[in-house]
Design a protein around this motif. Sequence first.
Motif, PDB file in Angstrom:
ATOM      1  N   GLN A 403       4.178  -1.295   8.321  1.00 33.62           N
ATOM      2  CA  GLN A 403       4.148  -0.667   7.007  1.00 33.62           C
ATOM      3  C   GLN A 403       3.316  -1.498   6.025  1.00 33.62           C
ATOM      4  N   ARG A 406      -0.313  -1.109   6.894  1.00 38.83           N
ATOM      5  CA  ARG A 406      -0.855   0.184   6.465  1.00 38.83           C
ATOM      6  C   ARG A 406      -1.076   0.162   4.955  1.00 38.83           C
ATOM      7  N   GLU A 407      -0.140  -0.374   4.176  1.00 36.84           N
ATOM      8  CA  GLU A 407      -0.308  -0.403   2.722  1.00 36.84           C
ATOM      9  C   GLU A 407      -1.446  -1.332   2.323  1.00 36.84           C
ATOM     10  N   GLY A 410      -4.608   0.345   2.054  1.00 37.85           N
ATOM     11  CA  GLY A 410      -4.709   1.409   1.052  1.00 37.85           C
ATOM     12  C   GLY A 410      -4.716   2.791   1.680  1.00 37.85           C
ATOM     13  N   GLY A 411      -5.451   3.714   1.060  1.00 33.74           N
ATOM     14  CA  GLY A 411      -5.503   5.088   1.551  1.00 33.74           C
ATOM     15  C   GLY A 411      -5.975   5.173   2.990  1.00 33.74           C
ATOM     16  N   PHE A 414      -3.440   5.147   5.648  1.00 33.03           N
ATOM     17  CA  PHE A 414      -2.615   6.345   5.822  1.00 33.03           C
ATOM     18  C   PHE A 414      -3.275   7.362   6.757  1.00 33.03           C
TER      19      PHE A 414
END
Lengths: 697, 697
Positions: A403, A406-407, A410-411, A414
């Motif tokens: 997680q 992934r953050e 950034g976008g 996702f």
Amino acid sequence: MSHPEATIPVPDLAHGSINKELLAEAQLGKWGDIRKQARAMAAKPELHKAEGATMAEQRARVFEQLGILVEAQSVHRAFPKQFGGEDNHGGNIAAFEELVIADPSLQIKAGVQWGLFGSAVLHLGTQSHHERWLPGIMSLEIPGAFAMTETGHGSDVASIATTATYDVDAQEFVINTPHRAAWKDYLGNAAIHGKAAVLFAQLITKGVNHGVHAFYIDIRDAEGNFLPGIGGEDDGLKGGLNGIDNGRLHFSNVRIPRDHLLNRYGSVDEDGTYSSPIESPGRRFFTMLGTLVQGRVSLDGAAVTASKMGLAIAITYANQRRQFNASSDTHEEVLMDYQRHQRRLIPRLAQAMAAGFAHEVLLEKFDEVFSGAHDTDEDRQDLETLAAALKPLSTWGALDILQECREACGGSGFLGENRMTSLRADLDVYVTFEGDNNVLLQLVAKRLLSDYAAEFRNLDAGVLARFMVRRAESLVINRSGLRQLGQTVIDSGSEKRSANFLKEERSQRELLTLRVQDMIANVADDMRAAAKLPQAEAAAVFNEHQDDLIAAARSHAELLQWEAFTKAISTIDDKTTRQVMTWLRDVFGLTVIEKNLSWYLMNGHLSMQRARTLTPYINRLLTRLRPHLQDIVDSWGFTDDHLRASIASGAEATRQDQAAEYARKMRASADAPIEEKVLLNRRRAERKASEKGTVKA
Amino acid sequence: MSHPEATIPVPDLAHGSINKELLAEAQLGKWGDIRKQARAMAAKPELHKAEGATMAEQRARVFEQLGILVEAQSVHRAFPKQFGGEDNHGGNIAAFEELVIADPSLQIKAGVQWGLFGSAVLHLGTQSHHERWLPGIMSLEIPGAFAMTETGHGSDVASIATTATYDVDAQEFVINTPHRAAWKDYLGNAAIHGKAAVLFAQLITKGVNHGVHAFYIDIRDAEGNFLPGIGGEDDGLKGGLNGIDNGRLHFSNVRIPRDHLLNRYGSVDEDGTYSSPIESPGRRFFTMLGTLVQGRVSLDGAAVTASKMGLAIAITYANQRRQFNASSDTHEEVLMDYQRHQRRLIPRLAQAMAAGFAHEVLLEKFDEVFSGAHDTDEDRQDLETLAAALKPLSTWGALDILQECREACGGSGFLGENRMTSLRADLDVYVTFEGDNNVLLQLVAKRLLSDYAAEFRNLDAGVLARFMVRRAESLVINRSGLRQLGQTVIDSGSEKRSANFLKEERSQRELLTLRVQDMIANVADDMRAAAKLPQAEAAAVFNEHQDDLIAAARSHAELLQWEAFTKAISTIDDKTTRQVMTWLRDVFGLTVIEKNLSWYLMNGHLSMQRARTLTPYINRLLTRLRPHLQDIVDSWGFTDDHLRASIASGAEATRQDQAAEYARKMRASADAPIEEKVLLNRRRAERKASEKGTVKA
């Protein structure tokens, strides 16, 4: 993996670079060759997850992939040589774990077929069962379910309600599901593919319930229809692992022959007489369940691999991606240079490494027990406790790491094309299946409590009393701050001396150990007092400590990881690599201590001064490690075929280079537009100059 | 919502029950009626997410659902009355947030169309733009994209590289994408449905770059083909929100008329002369971006709603589900009675309530600014800071809460039929879009720093010097432990007095406030010293505090949430409800303090004794709150049509009742099998008795 860093300044490697090959070897462990073979297999496109496919398509594809694994002889290492296996338990798990790279559904579906269903026949059955069913199970001729969990009982297996009642006249067991909560549930292979199952049920014969036993049972005919008396439901869509056909089963007066009881630990004679090599029903139950520990072992390893994939993607990207330009008018910062980014990723990198080294310890222990090299009751208990301690940390760790990775992207993090959300979704259930993490940690805590009690079992009352006095004294000293005062005097105001203390291997070990010991001792004191209370009240006292106990078990597991990390470093024959790995180990140990810092302060194990040094010292370690990060993640040896993430493919570096080149050309060009802000400043300056001129004139 | 608790003992409500209706009203806020209308809408099956549908199916379905919203006139409240809207900004967001209950994709797709694309035309354009495009945007005749973010620049919007160069001869802007990193990316409606876009580009005229401006641009013809010079790509599958067709766009010499510049804050005359009502380019840029704050406001609210859905499911289930029977031979424990379960769910319940009350404050502030009631520059800045502070906490909170809720439901939490994994996957991107959470918190920290500096701006050097001395003195006192010593003396060894201190509203406020002030003051001191350094070195000093600054901003937001919670309690006209809510607010405030406990200790704000009281006191609060949990989650008013989770439908209670009834019958039956363990104990007792008899004889 290619990761052009053309626009990134060469890091200042004052102490040289690490030796990636040596570091890679240290991490591959005892079954390195098998792991490499399995990695090569996992790179094959035909085994990769079909992202975005429907549930039905994924299920069909994964089932087909199981066939590919059989063809490649990738999944039989744990089975007896007699049937074409290799009797290689550790190597089998090592290979199995790497399947997560191809597709977690493939890993878990293979785990259901050969690790649970097949293993149950192997470990709970006897020779005739092996001969009858193992060949079909190995070849996938008999896809099967592992029918243990019920809708009503998952963690508390002893309380499952399905019954297998022996009918002495027919010499058959009669299987029944007494109510809805007793439906078997969440079983892989149950919704579609399963032709048979290993079914767990309360064995009843001659009016006595001998507890949970395993039975082999056919569930579907050749056309895929349920056999008479058997029904079921599809569990349908899940949060991940949709390549697996989980489902429910229920049974109404289904009859199976007497010899379908997998009878290694319990038999029923023709006349219904029950016998078992293990007299105690409790010990018998735990022995049976213990044969299934490999599920936990392999989830621990797969979680580490998935964590490393996420980190390889996010760190590679953070070494190429630029955003904002606080320190320059022309150049933007590389993400990895931001303190916050370092704080997000480097402690998690340390955590994944620690979990990886600890997993190797677990895997070797597992192999020792299952190969029979060291297979006492105590060995088995140690193995189970070790697995119960490590699996929660690595699986929770994987979710947290994936997680954050992934953050940190950034976008783009996702997007499906960058893989991390898909991995995280599939790994999600790892924290609650094969033993719910909280329940496992509670098991570990109970073991720690009983070990603690055992230490005193053989002491006479006088020794115990003296110990209690000493413990009370030490509590007084710690909590009064006298011990902390001592630390403050030793460090006498020097931050450097505080930092020196923190980076000492001995200090870290002592601090990590103290926490486990103290927390367990505290609960043990209270539980001793509660031992004489009625059942409900004693349970209430235990419940009041539940959160502390689980925290203590977690600390125990962190200590194990730290020890494994420390031991692994000592095997690396390269000074720089050892140094860098020691920094990383320090980050691991010290961030664990930082997380529990208030506990160390309140219990007098750290002085305020040393505590205040901790975070700044960790931050300094992060900047020291920063130039080595790419080498560390590269040492894992993932190729683009493994990561399959476009942002880790070098595409970002190419884009940054193009953008930088364009900006350079614009700056050099006479036609380039001037910024309004610059123009305004220039005009303001001109106005001032002309006013000055006017005044002067 | 039905939640039969037949098998659950009636909780001991020593202080009575809460008033659910009053509590519900307190949470519905100023736009309660609109919220209820929107809730009724969100209950309609035709608006629900099609779980398990392919990406293509989801996209088509959500697009169709937008039409249903238009028909129902659910989405036009924010638009001017002139075009059929209501000029109701707060009410519009309140309704919009509730769409997350139906399908987060629907919420965000509606947000793209009307909240971003439509809002940009409304707030950045002028009357003629409104007349030309708003009717088509409102009716969905013109689906549009909001083309701001580029592959290379998301958080740093000022650095986007797309150019709009004015051609004075043609009186047109020429749009160009200079390199791959400047492709527009992640745009909803761009992959398929968008016919037009609001495009953000560097406005260049007469050789001057006036910075980022917004342009209206057609992108596709009636057949859905890109217009000449425009190209794009589909972003493909994502980790969630697959009902939205995110995509990329790029432009090569695309010409648009001069009057397509949305010119509220910047115009270009026919001859290419630029003019703006806002002279400073920096302030102009931030004013333009500021009109888009509603995205952040609505994500904050949607995250709260999603969090509450997860908690309603998990707490309802935990009040019905039973597992293990430590305290009884016959009855298993209800999950919600386990301390660990309380620890997992109740602080998160408190957090969701706090975030909800804080959201209402934000929404009212938003409405004041956008309705023009209070619309100064300072109001706008306050609004932006408030949104930047709250959105990160509520969106991260939602992911954490949904994950913990799913894990608290075990394997059933992983099933699609129980909704939580799906909600979590869709909410995932909320933490990085409409402002990356870390970047937003850094903005808040910068604002806190400049407010701190402003406090001293008008003071003369002498006052400042005296302040610095006082600050230094107070640091010495705090860190030396003198202040803590004071607390210890006051409490004089009494745990109760420590607990009394902790539960005081004033104490909690002081502790929460102190942390923000102290942390900001510390960084400000260091930054003041760095102010004279060269740019790169000053940036390095800032970077060394980045993690602390973000932590300070988070603490600031937590303080805001705590204040909002406290204020909301005072409006509830029922003693028991206020009492229970005060306990819950205490859990919120005290767990925030507990999380940062080492900081409070090291900085001398809490004595060891008070700190040691903290966790046990929180645990006592949890047991006090436990009987009220179902009432609290029921006060949210979700129906089965909203939650759509089979485990929250009462099915678990029914299963537990059946199982308990079966067990009761078995215990009462003479034919029931006896447990082997019981039999062994009985035999042992008989053997002993007979041996005794033998001896006696």
